[in-house]
Design a protein around this motif. Structure first.
Motif, PDB file in Angstrom:
ATOM      1  N   MET A   1      -8.773  40.847  29.190  1.00  0.00           N
ATOM      2  CA  MET A   1      -7.511  40.860  29.935  1.00  0.00           C
ATOM      3  C   MET A   1      -6.589  39.794  29.357  1.00  0.00           C
ATOM      4  SD  MET A   1      -7.009  40.734  34.098  1.00  0.00           S
ATOM      5  CE  MET A   1      -8.022  42.197  34.301  1.00  0.00           C
ATOM      6  N   THR A   2      -5.312  40.119  29.181  1.00  0.00           N
ATOM      7  CA  THR A   2      -4.374  39.210  28.532  1.00  0.00           C
ATOM      8  C   THR A   2      -4.026  38.016  29.415  1.00  0.00           C
ATOM      9  OG1 THR A   2      -2.512  40.507  29.387  1.00  0.00           O
ATOM     10  CG2 THR A   2      -3.367  41.089  27.205  1.00  0.00           C
ATOM     11  N   GLY A   3      -3.496  36.952  28.761  1.00  0.00           N
ATOM     12  CA  GLY A   3      -3.044  35.785  29.498  1.00  0.00           C
ATOM     13  C   GLY A   3      -1.845  36.111  30.363  1.00  0.00           C
ATOM     14  N   PHE A   4      -1.538  35.242  31.292  1.00  0.00           N
ATOM     15  CA  PHE A   4      -0.449  35.522  32.232  1.00  0.00           C
ATOM     16  C   PHE A   4       0.248  34.230  32.637  1.00  0.00           C
ATOM     17  CE2 PHE A   4      -4.342  34.829  34.589  1.00  0.00           C
ATOM     18  CZ  PHE A   4      -3.973  34.023  35.645  1.00  0.00           C
ATOM     19  N   ALA A   5       1.431  34.380  33.221  1.00  0.00           N
ATOM     20  CA  ALA A   5       2.179  33.250  33.777  1.00  0.00           C
ATOM     21  C   ALA A   5       1.916  33.169  35.277  1.00  0.00           C
ATOM     22  CB  ALA A   5       3.670  33.418  33.512  1.00  0.00           C
ATOM     23  N   ILE A  52      -1.690  31.136  30.939  1.00  0.00           N
ATOM     24  CA  ILE A  52      -1.247  30.415  29.745  1.00  0.00           C
ATOM     25  C   ILE A  52       0.044  29.645  30.000  1.00  0.00           C
ATOM     26  CG2 ILE A  52      -2.422  31.927  28.115  1.00  0.00           C
ATOM     27  CD1 ILE A  52       0.177  33.445  27.761  1.00  0.00           C
ATOM     28  N   ARG A  53       0.677  29.914  31.126  1.00  0.00           N
ATOM     29  CA  ARG A  53       1.881  29.178  31.509  1.00  0.00           C
ATOM     30  C   ARG A  53       1.878  29.041  33.026  1.00  0.00           C
ATOM     31  NH1 ARG A  53       8.242  31.046  30.572  1.00  0.00           N
ATOM     32  NH2 ARG A  53       9.185  29.026  31.137  1.00  0.00           N
ATOM     33  N   ILE A  54       1.984  27.807  33.518  1.00  0.00           N
ATOM     34  CA  ILE A  54       1.941  27.554  34.959  1.00  0.00           C
ATOM     35  C   ILE A  54       3.127  26.682  35.346  1.00  0.00           C
ATOM     36  CG2 ILE A  54       0.616  26.568  36.878  1.00  0.00           C
ATOM     37  CD1 ILE A  54      -1.918  27.034  35.248  1.00  0.00           C
ATOM     38  N   ALA A  55       3.828  27.096  36.391  1.00  0.00           N
ATOM     39  CA  ALA A  55       4.922  26.299  36.950  1.00  0.00           C
ATOM     40  C   ALA A  55       4.587  25.955  38.394  1.00  0.00           C
ATOM     41  CB  ALA A  55       6.247  27.058  36.872  1.00  0.00           C
ATOM     42  N   VAL A  56       5.006  24.769  38.818  1.00  0.00           N
ATOM     43  CA  VAL A  56       4.747  24.295  40.178  1.00  0.00           C
ATOM     44  C   VAL A  56       6.077  24.019  40.859  1.00  0.00           C
ATOM     45  CG1 VAL A  56       3.715  22.469  41.583  1.00  0.00           C
ATOM     46  CG2 VAL A  56       2.537  23.278  39.525  1.00  0.00           C
ATOM     47  N   VAL A  57       6.273  24.599  42.036  1.00  0.00           N
ATOM     48  CA  VAL A  57       7.453  24.337  42.850  1.00  0.00           C
ATOM     49  C   VAL A  57       7.080  23.285  43.880  1.00  0.00           C
ATOM     50  CG1 VAL A  57       9.162  25.294  44.416  1.00  0.00           C
ATOM     51  CG2 VAL A  57       8.284  26.693  42.559  1.00  0.00           C
ATOM     52  N   ALA A  58       7.779  22.154  43.883  1.00  0.00           N
ATOM     53  CA  ALA A  58       7.417  21.061  44.792  1.00  0.00           C
ATOM     54  C   ALA A  58       8.655  20.266  45.191  1.00  0.00           C
ATOM     55  CB  ALA A  58       6.389  20.144  44.141  1.00  0.00           C
ATOM     56  N   LEU A  91      12.553  31.492  36.379  1.00  0.00           N
ATOM     57  CA  LEU A  91      12.091  30.731  35.219  1.00  0.00           C
ATOM     58  C   LEU A  91      11.050  31.497  34.414  1.00  0.00           C
ATOM     59  CD1 LEU A  91      11.857  28.043  33.573  1.00  0.00           C
ATOM     60  CD2 LEU A  91      10.035  27.398  35.182  1.00  0.00           C
ATOM     61  N   LEU A  92      10.036  32.017  35.089  1.00  0.00           N
ATOM     62  CA  LEU A  92       8.896  32.613  34.393  1.00  0.00           C
ATOM     63  C   LEU A  92       9.109  34.074  34.034  1.00  0.00           C
ATOM     64  CD1 LEU A  92       5.980  31.086  36.518  1.00  0.00           C
ATOM     65  CD2 LEU A  92       6.812  30.300  34.292  1.00  0.00           C
ATOM     66  N   GLY A  93       9.863  34.795  34.864  1.00  0.00           N
ATOM     67  CA  GLY A  93      10.048  36.218  34.622  1.00  0.00           C
ATOM     68  C   GLY A  93       8.804  37.021  34.951  1.00  0.00           C
ATOM     69  N   ALA A  94       8.869  38.315  34.644  1.00  0.00           N
ATOM     70  CA  ALA A  94       7.753  39.216  34.930  1.00  0.00           C
ATOM     71  C   ALA A  94       6.942  39.461  33.660  1.00  0.00           C
ATOM     72  CB  ALA A  94       8.293  40.534  35.481  1.00  0.00           C
ATOM     73  N   PRO A  95       5.624  39.650  33.825  1.00  0.00           N
ATOM     74  CA  PRO A  95       4.857  39.605  35.069  1.00  0.00           C
ATOM     75  C   PRO A  95       4.531  38.168  35.477  1.00  0.00           C
ATOM     76  CG  PRO A  95       3.414  40.138  33.253  1.00  0.00           C
ATOM     77  CD  PRO A  95       4.791  40.078  32.672  1.00  0.00           C
ATOM     78  N   MET A  96       4.378  37.964  36.782  1.00  0.00           N
ATOM     79  CA  MET A  96       4.103  36.625  37.296  1.00  0.00           C
ATOM     80  C   MET A  96       3.117  36.720  38.454  1.00  0.00           C
ATOM     81  SD  MET A  96       6.767  33.893  39.057  1.00  0.00           S
ATOM     82  CE  MET A  96       6.698  34.604  40.722  1.00  0.00           C
ATOM     83  N   LEU A  97       2.092  35.886  38.411  1.00  0.00           N
ATOM     84  CA  LEU A  97       1.154  35.751  39.520  1.00  0.00           C
ATOM     85  C   LEU A  97       1.588  34.566  40.362  1.00  0.00           C
ATOM     86  CD1 LEU A  97      -1.806  36.894  40.422  1.00  0.00           C
ATOM     87  CD2 LEU A  97      -2.566  34.670  39.594  1.00  0.00           C
ATOM     88  N   LEU A  98       1.523  34.698  41.670  1.00  0.00           N
ATOM     89  CA  LEU A  98       1.939  33.611  42.554  1.00  0.00           C
ATOM     90  C   LEU A  98       0.814  33.252  43.505  1.00  0.00           C
ATOM     91  CD1 LEU A  98       5.311  33.148  44.364  1.00  0.00           C
ATOM     92  CD2 LEU A  98       3.217  33.056  45.697  1.00  0.00           C
ATOM     93  N   THR A  99       0.625  31.944  43.710  1.00  0.00           N
ATOM     94  CA  THR A  99      -0.314  31.461  44.708  1.00  0.00           C
ATOM     95  C   THR A  99       0.234  30.161  45.292  1.00  0.00           C
ATOM     96  OG1 THR A  99      -2.653  31.010  45.188  1.00  0.00           O
ATOM     97  CG2 THR A  99      -1.776  30.166  43.089  1.00  0.00           C
ATOM     98  N   THR A 100      -0.574  29.463  46.097  1.00  0.00           N
ATOM     99  CA  THR A 100      -0.118  28.253  46.770  1.00  0.00           C
ATOM    100  C   THR A 100      -1.043  27.076  46.472  1.00  0.00           C
ATOM    101  OG1 THR A 100      -1.366  28.872  48.762  1.00  0.00           O
ATOM    102  CG2 THR A 100       0.950  29.544  48.658  1.00  0.00           C
ATOM    103  N   ALA A 101      -0.503  25.869  46.578  1.00  0.00           N
ATOM    104  CA  ALA A 101      -1.271  24.665  46.264  1.00  0.00           C
ATOM    105  C   ALA A 101      -2.366  24.390  47.284  1.00  0.00           C
ATOM    106  CB  ALA A 101      -0.331  23.467  46.175  1.00  0.00           C
ATOM    107  N   PHE A 161       3.937  39.962  40.653  1.00  0.00           N
ATOM    108  CA  PHE A 161       5.260  40.539  40.444  1.00  0.00           C
ATOM    109  C   PHE A 161       5.291  41.074  39.016  1.00  0.00           C
ATOM    110  CE2 PHE A 161       5.465  37.257  43.625  1.00  0.00           C
ATOM    111  CZ  PHE A 161       6.179  37.858  44.657  1.00  0.00           C
ATOM    112  N   ALA A 162       5.257  42.409  38.877  1.00  0.00           N
ATOM    113  CA  ALA A 162       4.978  43.022  37.585  1.00  0.00           C
ATOM    114  C   ALA A 162       6.202  43.336  36.750  1.00  0.00           C
ATOM    115  CB  ALA A 162       4.177  44.308  37.796  1.00  0.00           C
ATOM    116  N   SER A 163       7.367  43.494  37.374  1.00  0.00           N
ATOM    117  CA  SER A 163       8.541  43.944  36.629  1.00  0.00           C
ATOM    118  C   SER A 163       9.774  43.190  37.092  1.00  0.00           C
ATOM    119  CB  SER A 163       8.748  45.451  36.841  1.00  0.00           C
ATOM    120  OG  SER A 163       9.201  45.691  38.160  1.00  0.00           O
ATOM    121  N   GLU A 164      10.846  43.337  36.340  1.00  0.00           N
ATOM    122  CA  GLU A 164      12.100  42.686  36.711  1.00  0.00           C
ATOM    123  C   GLU A 164      12.636  43.221  38.032  1.00  0.00           C
ATOM    124  OE1 GLU A 164      13.241  40.036  35.363  1.00  0.00           O
ATOM    125  OE2 GLU A 164      11.727  40.058  33.783  1.00  0.00           O
ATOM    126  N   ARG A 165      12.246  44.453  38.388  1.00  0.00           N
ATOM    127  CA  ARG A 165      12.679  45.005  39.678  1.00  0.00           C
ATOM    128  C   ARG A 165      12.082  44.223  40.837  1.00  0.00           C
ATOM    129  NH1 ARG A 165      12.304  51.179  40.696  1.00  0.00           N
ATOM    130  NH2 ARG A 165      10.074  50.791  40.463  1.00  0.00           N
TER     131      ARG A 165
END
Length: 249
Positions: A1-5, A52-58, A91-101, A161-165
């Motif tokens: 499975m490929t890497g993801f943001a 492979i890319r992780i952003a944190v909203v804080a 910032l990250l665009g699609a596809p993006m996985l989201l979770t919480t701290a 979130f898989a697409s720009e839609r």
């Protein structure tokens, strides 16, 4: 499975948060669990699952510093989770996985199983666990459940979130966010026919998600999670005690 943001929501109420107070830290994301701040545990799980890319909203500077030390990008938090998520998606665009701290029990295999189960045609996927799975894994925990004809469901704080839609999902999320403790108001957005089905106990979660997506102009799906522990996050000091008991020797 490929890497993801991946995006981690780490905004909170600061030192007034009961979990932060119980842990003696300036922000909930910094609460120690088995020798690691909760935020670090979530980052570890995401990386092990292939992020492979992780952003944190804080909103807390100490959380921002920890995120940067963990080699994550940082984003200032908005007033609510949905708007913060929208900033991350910009910032990250699609596809993006989201979770919480505060998803301190998060495991790489839950993430991998979720990603493998996603319908390739879906714009937005939401992971939920049945009450039976949650109570079998942690009978002592109390969660908020959405009641549908195919069971009672609890969110697992994992979204894809898989697409720009998918951007259309964030305004809908803002509405759902306001009513998350009142499920009938969420279902009311489906229209009178489905609302009647909901009150008669004839509306399935998967149908509700599909219709909610249609109203937002996208394809949305619920994904069933077999891991009951995935529904446990740290909202209260009792939750912190529970995850520490699970993870500490």
């Amino acid at each position: 499975m490929t890497g993801f943001a991946a995006l981690i929501l780490a905004g909170d109420r600061g030192e007034s948060d009961p979990v932060a107070q119980a842990a003696g830290v300036p922000a909930k994301a910094l609460a120690d669990v088995a020798g690691r701040p909760m935020l670090a545990r979530v980052v570890d799980a995401l990386r092990e699952a292939g992020a492979i890319r992780i952003a944190v909203v804080a909103s807390n500077e100490a959380v921002m510093t920890l995120a940067r030390n963990l080699e994550c990008e940082t984003i200032p938090a908005a007033p609510g989770p949905s708007e913060s998520a929208a900033r991350g998606f910009a910032l990250l665009g699609a596809p993006m996985l989201l979770t919480t701290a505060d998803h301190a029990l998060l495991r790489p295999e839950w993430i991998s199983d979720f990603r493998a189960a996603i319908d390739p045609a879906a714009d937005v996927s939401v992971l939920l666990a049945r009450r039976q799975a949650v109570e079998a894994a942690v009978p002592q925990t109390r969660r908020t459940y959405l009641r549908f004809s195919d069971g009672d469901w609890s969110g697992c704080n994992l979204f894809h979130f898989a697409s720009e839609r998918s951007v259309a999902a964030f305004s809908l999320w803002q509405e759902v966010e306001r009513d998350r403790k009142r499920p009938w108001r969420i279902v009311r957005r489906l229209g009178p026919g489905l609302l009647v089905r909901y009150f008669l106990g004839r509306l399935a979660l998967f149908d509700a998600m599909a219709h909610l997506g249609e109203r937002a102009g996208l394809r949305a799906e619920a994904v069933a999670c077999p891991h009951g522990l995935a529904a446990v996050d740290v909202d209260k000091p009792e939750d912190l005690a529970l995850v520490r008991q699970r993870l500490e020797p």
